[in-house]
Scaffold this active site. Structure first.
Site, PDB file in Angstrom:
ATOM      1  N   ASP A   1      33.746  -2.302  -8.168  1.00 53.30           N
ATOM      2  CA  ASP A   1      32.801  -1.391  -8.829  1.00 53.30           C
ATOM      3  C   ASP A   1      31.516  -2.091  -9.273  1.00 53.30           C
ATOM      4  O   ASP A   1      30.547  -1.434  -9.652  1.00 53.30           O
ATOM      5  CB  ASP A   1      33.459  -0.686 -10.028  1.00 53.30           C
ATOM      6  CG  ASP A   1      34.309   0.499  -9.573  1.00 53.30           C
ATOM      7  OD1 ASP A   1      34.407   0.711  -8.347  1.00 53.30           O
ATOM      8  OD2 ASP A   1      34.869   1.210 -10.422  1.00 53.30           O
TER       9      ASP A   1
ATOM     10  N   ASP B   1     -13.316  20.067   0.028  1.00 52.13           N
ATOM     11  CA  ASP B   1     -12.431  19.391   0.970  1.00 52.13           C
ATOM     12  C   ASP B   1     -10.991  19.867   0.801  1.00 52.13           C
ATOM     13  O   ASP B   1     -10.178  19.763   1.709  1.00 52.13           O
ATOM     14  CB  ASP B   1     -12.507  17.876   0.770  1.00 52.13           C
ATOM     15  CG  ASP B   1     -11.769  17.144   1.869  1.00 52.13           C
ATOM     16  OD1 ASP B   1     -12.115  17.372   3.046  1.00 52.13           O
ATOM     17  OD2 ASP B   1     -10.843  16.376   1.561  1.00 52.13           O
TER      18      ASP B   1
ATOM     19  N   GLY C   1      -7.874  17.704   6.147  1.00 53.86           N
ATOM     20  CA  GLY C   1      -8.577  18.935   6.468  1.00 53.86           C
ATOM     21  C   GLY C   1      -9.417  18.853   7.725  1.00 53.86           C
ATOM     22  O   GLY C   1      -9.256  19.648   8.650  1.00 53.86           O
ATOM     23  N   LEU C   2     -10.240  17.859   7.790  1.00 52.00           N
ATOM     24  CA  LEU C   2     -11.119  17.721   8.939  1.00 52.00           C
ATOM     25  C   LEU C   2     -10.299  17.480  10.195  1.00 52.00           C
ATOM     26  O   LEU C   2     -10.552  18.041  11.257  1.00 52.00           O
ATOM     27  CB  LEU C   2     -12.089  16.564   8.691  1.00 52.00           C
ATOM     28  CG  LEU C   2     -13.120  16.328   9.787  1.00 52.00           C
ATOM     29  CD1 LEU C   2     -14.018  17.551   9.938  1.00 52.00           C
ATOM     30  CD2 LEU C   2     -13.957  15.104   9.462  1.00 52.00           C
TER      31      LEU C   2
END
EC number: 1.3.7.7
Lengths: 435, 518
Positions: free
Chosen positions: B36, B281, B416-417
């Site tokens: 353990d 943007d 995004g672009l």
């Protein structure tokens, strides 16, 4: 054929008084043991046996251990899982055996490609005395013809780390077909090795002219090699005591040798087989000469970094003694304490003879006391588990984490250089860092 | 029995370890079998701690079973007291020791140890890690808090709080504490101490001198906070300051209890996130479909940020810790999605495949699910791997936390672009489907040019033969960007089935598009 068996020569550190050297004092300690349980073996065993599935019957802790140890592997449709025991199983509200049947059916339905299913015992299942052997028999009958169902224990109360592999392979031995009465002598290589290493060894045996070479475990758990009085077996790993005994119970003959680490270990290991099979010594030398030279050259790359450095091993896998022998004899390191979870004197007799007399052997562990010794000796390198490695590093002690030695290809001639590099790398890194 | 490959949470004693390891001067004696100790490496490797966790294990073996294990426990107790000289000792059992019934609490009591002993009852076969941490912390507070130490009259002095919940192995707990302390310092509020992270048993003794408590992680701190409410009459702030809106609410709640002006922390907050999110943007983020899964606290906070602060559309929300399911259900209702309360990762995978989101926010596990399905993903909650215990400052809470979250969540999306170019010039090889989402492209194997880049390959098996689709419609379908193609295909097929059309041609495709148009 067995009549030709002779004790192979000991490559290094040969002594005239074997008995005395084997009786060196061993420090035996009890206390907190910072080691893995045998369940961990599943992580590499399931990669080796591609048609097998490992079902642990245990607690959430067992499942948590497996995923912590398996790291990222857990997501690639692994062939292992845990049947987590719940309150209702313990309270007797559900019959454990019925529940297990249900889980196994569920599993086999999802994975019809499974040919061998291991029911793996854990601490909880052992303590509540759940009879997995009987369950394996019952389920085995039910699924006869499609799936072989076996059982072994990987519990922490019974097994330490690599002993899980031993227990697993031992459970396969009774399943191996019996050798036919007129069988030719055969060689069995025992212990799971990375495929590339296994192939190298098989090529070498072929070049030596040794035919009928089997492997345990086979890549497919359903293709088990035959065994009988004409089978000679070579252990590739030092932690296979139970498996070795099970094979001997089926009249197979164990070949004694160093383990195949480094140029010398590998040569001695191959030599044991060559002698048992009456391979001409000239032929042996011609087959082995080139790879042996290659191994020695590869090892040399790490010599500058390792020679004269002091190393301590904390117990982990039972690989400690053969590795200390390799590092001491082939790289000029000075092993201080070599700790091992369990010392099988019979299997390690050649290794112990080859290990420098100055080495302190220890079996078992009291981790706090052992760390006190490490802190006092301040070795250049300490081989230990991941629970201890970073804490020791932060005390300024360089470490090599031990688990990597079980997961990496390190056996045989072609890996000898890599094996040395595993130990040289942390030291080189320590030297190179300027922060 | 439950068949399980991956578990979101460890057993409850791991939760207790997280509390003990977070604290100073505390030691945890755990009655547990050999093996353990694996849990140590969660702390030394994943969290990269340079010290061993303050946990002593009895590590009993089969040969010790029977009477011997109780003796083993007492020997280990004596040993660890002498060696570590802790200020307090937690004692308990792991799952196997629970079965052998040695009663660590009774054994420790019989020894009349010199330091305070905190007995823990953690039912391993019922409960899990978070519960274990919460219960352990509650027991520590209950046993150690000195009832004679109470807060003084407020006249003239600065208000004082306890911060409850941060622990070892907590997702970003280290940096969250820094951010919250920054806010409190702006408000002129003193911190009595943070606990369990960094607190000593001595600190806990003086827990009563604070005016109120701040519960940063309800999963770990709330049980103790409720007890303190009753016993010390300390109110608690329960707003979790993850996200700009939640942080502002948090500041107002703290200021109200402290009797100070919230403007001290609200004005000039250094937060760039609102402007980043408003800048043009970010317009393309509008309506991005996002699936959220994690612990309840982080999941609910993430859902709010996604909808209110980034303008995403929430398509799924869930958590793995049943104890806090009510919060998730409430939030799911608010955002109109079906709540998913499960600790079965396969169920989560199914839900993700079914909703085909453009962004998955989840744990380490969801990261792998998303990778498999070819989706963008960011990590918002434990369990996490080593890379989510970063060297750099990276809080989730407070205004800096919101900055971090903006960057972390937007980064995996196709920029995004880039997305615009992808649509405009999709016939150009640089922008072909094989390029995949931006964060996968560098290392992932190239996908074959056909449909396999779809988010949910499992679901298209039934139609892979293309029997319903005309060749022309198939070609048209491929012109749709791959990250929405799976949804388009399913919608079209559902529409065709609903309308009873025998084949899917161009007209069906565009009829379906019109039908589902928002």
């Amino acid at each position: 054929m067995s009549g030709t068996l002779t004790s192979p020569p000991i490559a290094v550190g040969c002594s005239t008084n074997v008995v005395e050297r084997n009786e060196r004092p061993i420090l035996r300690e009890r206390g907190q043991r910072e080691v893995f349980c045998g369940l961990t073996g599943i992580i590499w065993l399931h990669r080796k046996m591609q048609d097998a599935f490992f079902l642990v019957v245990g607690s959430r802790t067992c499942a948590h251990l497996l995923q912590s140890a398996a790291g990222v592997m857990i997501f690639a449709e692994p062939r292992f899982a845990t049947a987590i025991i719940e309150e209702r199983d313990l309270a007797g509200m559900a019959d454990c055996q019925d529940e297990l049947d249900r889980v196994v059916d569920q599993l086999l339905e999802r994975r019809p490609d499974i040919k061998t299913l291991f029911l793996v015992g854990s601490c909880p299942s052992e303590v509540i005395k759940m009879d997995l052997a009987k369950a394996a028999q019952r389920l085995g009958r039910e699924h006869a013809g499609t799936v072989r169902i076996l059982n072994y224990s990987g519990s922490g109360i019974e097994t330490t780390f690599t002993e899980g592999e031993d227990a697993c392979l031992a459970s396969l031995v009774p399943e191996m077909p019996a050798e036919s009465a007129d069988a030719q002598p055969s060689l069995l290589m025992v212990g799971s090795l990375p495929d590339i290493v296994e192939d190298q060894f098989l090529r070498l045996f072929e070049e030596l002219g040794i035919k009928n070479v089997g492997v345990l475990p086979a890549r497919k758990a359903c293709d088990l090699p035959a065994v009988g009085p004409n089978t000679h077996f070579l252990l590739a790993q030092p932690f296979l005591g139970e498996t070795s005994r099970a094979l001997e119970d089926r009249s197979a003959i164990r070949l004694e040798a160093l383990f195949p680490f480094g140029a010398e270990g590998t040569t001695a290991w191959l030599k044991a087989a060559a002698e048992a099979f009456g391979v001409d010594e000239m032929h042996f030398n011609s087959v082995v000469a080139k790879p042996r030279e290659r191994a020695k050259r590869a090892i040399e790359h790490s010599r500058a970094q390792l020679e004269g450095k002091r190393i301590s091993f904390l117990p982990d896998s039972q690989l400690e003694v053969p590795l200390a022998r390799f590092l001491g004899n082939e790289l000029g390191m000075e092993p201080l304490e070599v700790g091992t979870p369990y010392l099988h004197r019979g299997l390690l007799s050649h290794e112990l003879n080859a290990l420098p007399q100055s080495v302190q052997l220890s079996e078992g562990q009291h981790v706090d006391k052992q760390l006190d010794r490490v802190r006092e000796a301040r070795p250049d390198l300490t081989v230990c588990g991941l629970g201890l490695a970073n804490p020791l590093e932060s005390e300024g002690l360089s470490t090599k984490w031990a688990i990597e030695l079980v997961f990496s290809p390190i056996h045989g001639f072609e890996q000898a250089g890599d094996l040395a590099e595993l130990f040289a790398r942390p030291l080189r890194r320590r030297d190179v860092l300027e922060v | 029995m439950q068949l399980s490959v991956w578990t979101y949470e460890g057993p409850p004693h791991v939760g207790a370890m997280r509390v003990a390891t977070g604290m100073e001067g505390m030691h945890y004696l755990l009655h547990a079998p050999q093996g353990d100790t694996y849990a140590d490496l969660l702390f030394t490797m994943i969290e990269r701690r340079g010290k061993r966790p303050p946990v002593t294990y009895t590590t009993f073996q089969a040969r010790d079973l029977g009477k011997d294990t109780a003796q083993l426990f007492q020997d280990a107790a004596a040993d660890c007291l002498e060696r570590y000289k802790p200020d307090a000792l937690m004692v308990g059992a792991s799952c196997t020791a629970e079965l052998i019934q040695d009663d660590p609490a009774g054994l420790a009591e019989a020894m009349r140890l010199e330091c305070p002993v905190i007995p823990l009852e953690l039912p391993s076969y019922q409960r899990k890690e978070n519960w274990g941490a919460s219960e352990s912390f509650y027991q520590i507070v209950r046993h150690l808090a000195d009832k004679d130490v109470v807060r003084t009259a407020p006249d003239g002095r600065r208000p004082m709080v306890n911060i409850l919940g941060p622990s070892a192995l907590g997702f970003r707990h280290r940096d969250d504490v820094i951010e919250v302390e920054k806010i409190l310092s702006k408000l002129g509020v003193d911190v009595n101490f943070v606990a369990p992270l960094g607190a000593s048993p001595h600190d806990i003794r003086e827990i009563g001198q604070a005016d109120f408590n701040i519960v940063l992680y309800p999963e770990i701190g709330d049980e103790a906070a409720r007890w303190l409410e009753r016993e010390f009459n300390q109110p608690a702030v329960r707003v979790v300051p993850i996200g700009v809106g939640a942080t502002r609410e948090f500041i107002r709640a703290v200021a109200a209890l402290a009797g100070v002006d919230p403007a001290l922390a609200l004005d000039d907050d250094g937060s760039r996130m609102p402007w980043w999110s408003r800048s043009v943007d970010s317009t393309y983020l509008t309506g991005k479909r996002v699936f959220v899964f994690g612990d309840a606290t982080h999941a609910v906070a993430a859902a709010r940020i996604a909808v209110e602060e980034l303008g995403f559309e929430l398509v799924g929300l869930g958590c793995y810790n049943r104890e806090f399911a009510r919060d998730v259900r409430a939030a799911a209702k608010k955002y109109g999605v079906e709540p998913l309360i499960t600790d079965d990762h396969l169920e989560v995978e199914r839900a993700i495949a079914d909703t085909s989101p453009e962004l998955v926010l989840g744990t380490q596990m969801e990261r792998h699910i998303a990778k498999r399905l070819g989706m963008a993903c960011a990590v918002i909650s434990s369990p996490v791997h080593v890379q989510d215990f970063p060297a750099r400052h990276s809080p989730q809470m407070g205004f800096e936390g919101a900055n971090v979250i903006f960057d972390t969540w937007v980064h995996p999306l196709v920029m995004g672009l880039e997305e615009h170019l992808l649509t405009m010039f999709r016939e150009d090889f640089e922008f072909s489907d094989e390029a995949g989402p931006s964060h996968h492209a560098a290392h992932s194997p190239k996908m074959p040019a056909n449909d396999s880049a779809e988010p949910a390959p499992v679901d298209v098996v039934a139609t892979a033969d293309g029997s319903l689709w005309t060749a022309e419609a198939e070609r048209e379908l491929k012109k749709i960007p791959f990250f929405v193609r799976g949804k388009a295909r399913r919608n079209t097929e559902a529409y065709a089935a609903q309308e009873g059309r025998p084949e899917i041609d161009l007209a069906t495709l565009y009829d379906a598009k019109a039908h589902y148009a928002r």
